[in-house]
Scaffold this motif. Sequence first.
Motif, PDB file in Angstrom:
ATOM      1  N   VAL A   1       0.835  -1.202   0.000  1.00  0.00           N
ATOM      2  CA  VAL A   1       0.000   0.000   0.000  1.00  0.00           C
ATOM      3  C   VAL A   1       0.867   1.249   0.000  1.00  0.00           C
ATOM      4  O   VAL A   1       1.954   1.271   0.571  1.00  0.00           O
TER       5      VAL A   1
ATOM      6  N   THR B   1      -1.671   7.866  -0.452  1.00  0.00           N
ATOM      7  CA  THR B   1      -2.805   7.828  -1.383  1.00  0.00           C
ATOM      8  C   THR B   1      -3.889   6.847  -0.943  1.00  0.00           C
ATOM      9  O   THR B   1      -5.022   6.920  -1.423  1.00  0.00           O
TER      10      THR B   1
ATOM     11  N   VAL C   1      -3.915   3.792  -1.747  1.00  0.00           N
ATOM     12  CA  VAL C   1      -4.048   2.803  -2.817  1.00  0.00           C
ATOM     13  C   VAL C   1      -3.136   1.624  -2.501  1.00  0.00           C
ATOM     14  O   VAL C   1      -1.983   1.806  -2.103  1.00  0.00           O
TER      15      VAL C   1
ATOM     16  N   TYR D   1      -2.313  -2.798  -3.509  1.00  0.00           N
ATOM     17  CA  TYR D   1      -2.529  -3.983  -4.343  1.00  0.00           C
ATOM     18  C   TYR D   1      -2.357  -5.220  -3.485  1.00  0.00           C
ATOM     19  O   TYR D   1      -1.374  -5.346  -2.750  1.00  0.00           O
TER      20      TYR D   1
ATOM     21  N   ARG E   1      -6.627  -4.383  -7.062  1.00  0.00           N
ATOM     22  CA  ARG E   1      -6.391  -3.041  -6.529  1.00  0.00           C
ATOM     23  C   ARG E   1      -7.435  -2.735  -5.455  1.00  0.00           C
ATOM     24  O   ARG E   1      -8.618  -3.052  -5.623  1.00  0.00           O
TER      25      ARG E   1
ATOM     26  N   GLU F   1      -8.653   0.547  -2.739  1.00  0.00           N
ATOM     27  CA  GLU F   1      -8.511   1.983  -2.490  1.00  0.00           C
ATOM     28  C   GLU F   1      -8.989   2.317  -1.091  1.00  0.00           C
ATOM     29  O   GLU F   1      -9.730   1.548  -0.483  1.00  0.00           O
ATOM     30  N   GLN F   2      -8.542   3.468  -0.623  1.00  0.00           N
ATOM     31  CA  GLN F   2      -8.883   3.944   0.721  1.00  0.00           C
ATOM     32  C   GLN F   2      -8.595   2.843   1.741  1.00  0.00           C
ATOM     33  O   GLN F   2      -9.467   2.436   2.504  1.00  0.00           O
ATOM     34  N   THR F   3      -7.348   2.374   1.737  1.00  0.00           N
ATOM     35  CA  THR F   3      -6.947   1.270   2.594  1.00  0.00           C
ATOM     36  C   THR F   3      -5.682   1.618   3.361  1.00  0.00           C
ATOM     37  O   THR F   3      -5.038   2.629   3.097  1.00  0.00           O
TER      38      THR F   3
END
Length: 163
Positions: free
Chosen positions: A12, A16, A18, A20, A44, A46-48
């Motif tokens: 991560v 951001t 973001v 994977y 992918r 997000e927000q993690t």
Amino acid sequence: MQPFSLFTDGSVNTPTGVGYGAYLLISLDHSPLKELQKQIKLQRFEQTSSTQLELQTLLWALGEITELGCTKDIELTVYTDSQNIIGLPKRRTRLEKNDYYSSKNKRLSHYPLYQALYRLTDNIKCHFVKVAGHQPSRDKDEIAQRFTLVDKAARRSLREALR
């Protein structure tokens, strides 16, 4: 019961949010690493965060395994470098008893993910093994070499996405 190995990892970018996640599901085989590399799945998120991403990746992998419909016939060994995931089976009783509240009476931020993990692992016979991440190549056994495949795939995907 047919034994399978599941290797999961994530990478991560904290600023951001973001990340994977990568996983590799294999039966007992000794395929060359280049062949195994082709079997890695990536997603992918997000927000993690790093902890959240490790959980999301494991849930995604277990969800796909469950969709195959053969969970009663397999024994799954999950390899991860996430200390949080390794400790969750032993923490289950206490977490459920306290309704996922900490000793300071604060709701745990990842409790929905913990609940989802417990639901999935109720239907899959699995146990968790901690893998030491980022070892020198000369010190890696077969398990560590396979884990490195998912580690590198997640990091590579994140780097490419951030370009």
